[in-house]
Design a protein around this motif. Sequence first.
Motif, PDB file in Angstrom:
ATOM      1  N   ALA A   3      39.429  36.406  39.029  1.00 15.41           N
ATOM      2  CA  ALA A   3      41.181  36.096  38.700  1.00 15.41           C
ATOM      3  C   ALA A   3      41.399  37.192  38.784  1.00 15.41           C
ATOM      4  CB  ALA A   3      41.143  35.988  36.830  1.00 15.41           C
ATOM      5  N   PHE A   4      41.635  38.467  39.451  1.00 11.32           N
ATOM      6  CA  PHE A   4      42.635  39.831  39.588  1.00 11.32           C
ATOM      7  C   PHE A   4      42.828  39.799  41.013  1.00 11.32           C
ATOM      8  CE2 PHE A   4      38.976  41.109  37.748  1.00 11.32           C
ATOM      9  CZ  PHE A   4      38.699  42.426  38.264  1.00 11.32           C
ATOM     10  N   SER A   5      43.317  40.724  41.124  1.00  9.97           N
ATOM     11  CA  SER A   5      43.296  41.802  42.369  1.00  9.97           C
ATOM     12  C   SER A   5      43.341  43.150  42.248  1.00  9.97           C
ATOM     13  CB  SER A   5      44.070  41.185  43.488  1.00  9.97           C
ATOM     14  OG  SER A   5      45.397  41.337  43.352  1.00  9.97           O
ATOM     15  N   ILE A   6      43.033  44.024  42.465  1.00  7.43           N
ATOM     16  CA  ILE A   6      43.417  45.397  42.501  1.00  7.43           C
ATOM     17  C   ILE A   6      44.468  46.317  43.401  1.00  7.43           C
ATOM     18  CG2 ILE A   6      41.601  47.691  42.307  1.00  7.43           C
ATOM     19  CD1 ILE A   6      40.585  46.084  40.260  1.00  7.43           C
ATOM     20  N   GLY A   7      44.847  46.761  42.012  1.00  2.00           N
ATOM     21  CA  GLY A   7      46.076  47.685  43.130  1.00  2.00           C
ATOM     22  C   GLY A   7      45.476  49.113  42.996  1.00  2.00           C
ATOM     23  N   ALA A   8      46.819  49.755  42.695  1.00  2.00           N
ATOM     24  CA  ALA A   8      46.690  51.507  42.842  1.00  2.00           C
ATOM     25  C   ALA A   8      46.025  52.093  41.668  1.00  2.00           C
ATOM     26  CB  ALA A   8      48.182  51.765  43.018  1.00  2.00           C
ATOM     27  N   LEU A   9      45.223  53.352  42.058  1.00  2.00           N
ATOM     28  CA  LEU A   9      44.195  54.058  41.056  1.00  2.00           C
ATOM     29  C   LEU A   9      45.121  54.346  40.454  1.00  2.00           C
ATOM     30  CD1 LEU A   9      42.013  55.424  39.557  1.00  2.00           C
ATOM     31  CD2 LEU A   9      42.565  57.310  41.786  1.00  2.00           C
ATOM     32  N   VAL A  27      44.547  45.604  33.075  1.00  2.00           N
ATOM     33  CA  VAL A  27      44.400  46.521  34.460  1.00  2.00           C
ATOM     34  C   VAL A  27      43.062  46.515  33.978  1.00  2.00           C
ATOM     35  CG1 VAL A  27      43.709  49.510  34.182  1.00  2.00           C
ATOM     36  CG2 VAL A  27      46.383  48.097  32.833  1.00  2.00           C
ATOM     37  N   ALA A  28      42.418  47.072  35.573  1.00  2.00           N
ATOM     38  CA  ALA A  28      40.953  46.786  35.388  1.00  2.00           C
ATOM     39  C   ALA A  28      40.607  48.112  34.988  1.00  2.00           C
ATOM     40  CB  ALA A  28      40.800  46.374  36.893  1.00  2.00           C
ATOM     41  N   VAL A  29      39.152  48.463  34.979  1.00  2.00           N
ATOM     42  CA  VAL A  29      38.409  49.936  34.326  1.00  2.00           C
ATOM     43  C   VAL A  29      37.297  49.756  34.695  1.00  2.00           C
ATOM     44  CG1 VAL A  29      37.605  51.201  33.094  1.00  2.00           C
ATOM     45  CG2 VAL A  29      38.921  50.074  32.090  1.00  2.00           C
ATOM     46  N   GLU A  30      37.006  50.090  35.593  1.00  2.00           N
ATOM     47  CA  GLU A  30      35.540  51.033  36.362  1.00  2.00           C
ATOM     48  C   GLU A  30      34.779  51.886  36.068  1.00  2.00           C
ATOM     49  OE1 GLU A  30      34.073  51.510  41.044  1.00  2.00           O
ATOM     50  OE2 GLU A  30      35.673  51.778  40.536  1.00  2.00           O
ATOM     51  N   TYR A  31      33.432  51.095  35.609  1.00  2.00           N
ATOM     52  CA  TYR A  31      32.497  52.599  34.819  1.00  2.00           C
ATOM     53  C   TYR A  31      32.510  52.871  35.572  1.00  2.00           C
ATOM     54  CZ  TYR A  31      34.349  50.333  30.174  1.00  2.00           C
ATOM     55  OH  TYR A  31      34.181  50.562  29.074  1.00  2.00           O
ATOM     56  N   GLU A  77      33.365  41.747  34.510  1.00  2.00           N
ATOM     57  CA  GLU A  77      33.867  41.071  35.892  1.00  2.00           C
ATOM     58  C   GLU A  77      32.458  41.888  36.326  1.00  2.00           C
ATOM     59  OE1 GLU A  77      34.151  38.872  38.541  1.00  2.00           O
ATOM     60  OE2 GLU A  77      35.245  38.539  36.801  1.00  2.00           O
ATOM     61  N   GLY A  78      31.332  41.302  37.309  1.00  2.00           N
ATOM     62  CA  GLY A  78      30.165  41.897  37.528  1.00  2.00           C
ATOM     63  C   GLY A  78      29.987  43.074  36.341  1.00  2.00           C
ATOM     64  N   SER A  79      29.234  43.667  37.502  1.00  2.00           N
ATOM     65  CA  SER A  79      28.085  44.835  36.021  1.00  2.00           C
ATOM     66  C   SER A  79      28.990  46.255  35.794  1.00  2.00           C
ATOM     67  CB  SER A  79      27.155  44.667  37.405  1.00  2.00           C
ATOM     68  OG  SER A  79      26.956  45.800  38.516  1.00  2.00           O
ATOM     69  N   CYS A  80      29.919  46.370  36.569  1.00  2.00           N
ATOM     70  CA  CYS A  80      31.019  47.655  36.396  1.00  2.00           C
ATOM     71  C   CYS A  80      32.562  47.514  35.378  1.00  2.00           C
ATOM     72  CB  CYS A  80      30.533  48.692  36.979  1.00  2.00           C
ATOM     73  SG  CYS A  80      29.066  49.462  37.484  1.00  2.00           S
ATOM     74  N   TRP A  81      33.385  46.261  35.715  1.00  2.00           N
ATOM     75  CA  TRP A  81      34.231  45.813  36.013  1.00  2.00           C
ATOM     76  C   TRP A  81      34.774  45.553  34.566  1.00  2.00           C
ATOM     77  CZ3 TRP A  81      37.984  47.869  38.679  1.00  2.00           C
ATOM     78  CH2 TRP A  81      37.288  48.610  39.923  1.00  2.00           C
ATOM     79  N   MET A  82      35.816  45.874  33.601  1.00  2.00           N
ATOM     80  CA  MET A  82      36.367  46.022  32.416  1.00  2.00           C
ATOM     81  C   MET A  82      38.269  45.563  32.591  1.00  2.00           C
ATOM     82  SD  MET A  82      35.925  47.542  28.752  1.00  2.00           S
ATOM     83  CE  MET A  82      34.612  47.488  28.384  1.00  2.00           C
ATOM     84  N   LEU A  83      38.458  44.364  31.630  1.00  2.00           N
ATOM     85  CA  LEU A  83      39.731  44.039  32.167  1.00  2.00           C
ATOM     86  C   LEU A  83      40.583  44.296  31.161  1.00  2.00           C
ATOM     87  CD1 LEU A  83      40.934  43.174  35.006  1.00  2.00           C
ATOM     88  CD2 LEU A  83      38.175  41.935  34.689  1.00  2.00           C
ATOM     89  N   VAL A  84      40.968  44.655  30.715  1.00  2.00           N
ATOM     90  CA  VAL A  84      41.853  45.073  28.797  1.00  2.00           C
ATOM     91  C   VAL A  84      43.476  45.286  29.660  1.00  2.00           C
ATOM     92  CG1 VAL A  84      40.171  46.851  29.118  1.00  2.00           C
ATOM     93  CG2 VAL A  84      41.966  47.924  30.183  1.00  2.00           C
ATOM     94  N   ARG A 248      32.163  37.836  27.458  1.00  2.00           N
ATOM     95  CA  ARG A 248      32.677  37.066  28.557  1.00  2.00           C
ATOM     96  C   ARG A 248      33.176  37.750  29.656  1.00  2.00           C
ATOM     97  NH1 ARG A 248      36.554  38.148  23.784  1.00  2.00           N
ATOM     98  NH2 ARG A 248      38.330  39.536  24.239  1.00  2.00           N
ATOM     99  N   VAL A 249      33.075  37.033  30.043  1.00  2.00           N
ATOM    100  CA  VAL A 249      34.131  37.184  31.390  1.00  2.00           C
ATOM    101  C   VAL A 249      35.066  36.872  31.973  1.00  2.00           C
ATOM    102  CG1 VAL A 249      33.342  36.078  34.222  1.00  2.00           C
ATOM    103  CG2 VAL A 249      31.662  36.324  32.802  1.00  2.00           C
ATOM    104  N   TYR A 250      36.046  37.570  32.248  1.00  2.00           N
ATOM    105  CA  TYR A 250      38.042  37.662  32.602  1.00  2.00           C
ATOM    106  C   TYR A 250      38.100  36.398  34.078  1.00  2.00           C
ATOM    107  CZ  TYR A 250      42.823  38.126  32.671  1.00  2.00           C
ATOM    108  OH  TYR A 250      43.812  38.655  32.755  1.00  2.00           O
ATOM    109  N   GLY A 251      38.863  35.729  33.075  1.00  2.00           N
ATOM    110  CA  GLY A 251      39.392  34.034  34.378  1.00  2.00           C
ATOM    111  C   GLY A 251      39.299  32.854  33.626  1.00  2.00           C
TER     112      GLY A 251
END
Length: 251
Positions: A3-9, A27-31, A77-84, A248-251
Motif C-alpha cells: 500500500a505504500f512505497s519507500i522514499g528518502a531516508l 511515514v514508514a518506520v523500520e525497526y 507491514e511485515g515484521s519490522c515496519w510501522m506506518l505512522v 492491524r496491517v496497514y493498507g
Amino acid sequence: MTAFSIGALLYEGKAKRVYATQDPDLVAVEYKDDATAFNALKKAQLQGKGALNCRISALLFEALEAAGVPTHYLGVEGSCWMLVRPVAVIPLEVVIRNRAAGSLCREMPIAPGTALEPPLLDLYYKDDAYGDPFLSEARLARLALVTAQQRADLEALAHRVNGVLRPLFAAVGLELVDFKLELGFTADQQLVVADEISPDTCRLWDRATEDASDRILDKDRFRQDLGGVVEAYGEVLKRVQGVCPSPRVYG
C-alpha cells in the motif's frame, strides 16, 4: 510492501530508520536490531529485537487508541515496519516513574523499588550532544520549547498513557516501573504520542519474580550485561498478545 512505497531516508536514530513515502501524510518506520546504551557508548546487534519492538509497540499503540489516547500509529507491514503519521516531535523526553529505579536512585536518596505515589513526571532535553539533561523549571523556561499550555497538555497526555499502560501490564503480571515518551504535533496541530513504546523505552519487572536481576524484562538486561535480552522482549510480547488483538496491517 503493497500500500505504500519507500522514499528518502528522513532520519536514522539508534533503533529505527524513518522514511518518506509517496504519500506526504504517511511515514514508514523500520525497526532495527541495534541495541545501544549509555548514549550509544555501548552497542550490539541483537537479531530479532527490531521485530519484537515493532510488534509490541503496535499492540500498545492500539491499546492506547482504544482508550482514546491519540498517537501517530496507523498500522504495520511485515515484521519490522510501522506506518505512522508525520509528526513534529517536541525535543523533550517525558519520563513517568511509578517506582524508583535507575538514574533516580543515583541522583536522590530513594531506595530502588520504592513506590512513587503519585507517579513522578520528569522532563529531559532530547539532545544526544548534551546527554539528554534533566530540565529544571528555569532551564525549561529558558529553552522555550513549549508554551505553558502545551506543557500542561503534554504532561496530562503522559499521565493518561500511564493510566492505560500500567493496568494493562499488571494484568499480565508485569510491573511498569517507569517509561519515557516522545510527543509531537501532527500537521493539524494535534498533540500525539509518537516514537515507540517497548522494552527499549519501558522498565518492566516480572511481578512473580523476587530476584532483582531475574525479574528484569527490559533494556536493563543489556545495560547490566545480564544476557537474554531478546528472550525477555519475547516474553513481554507473549504476555501483551494475551490481552491485545493482533496489530492491524496497514493498507
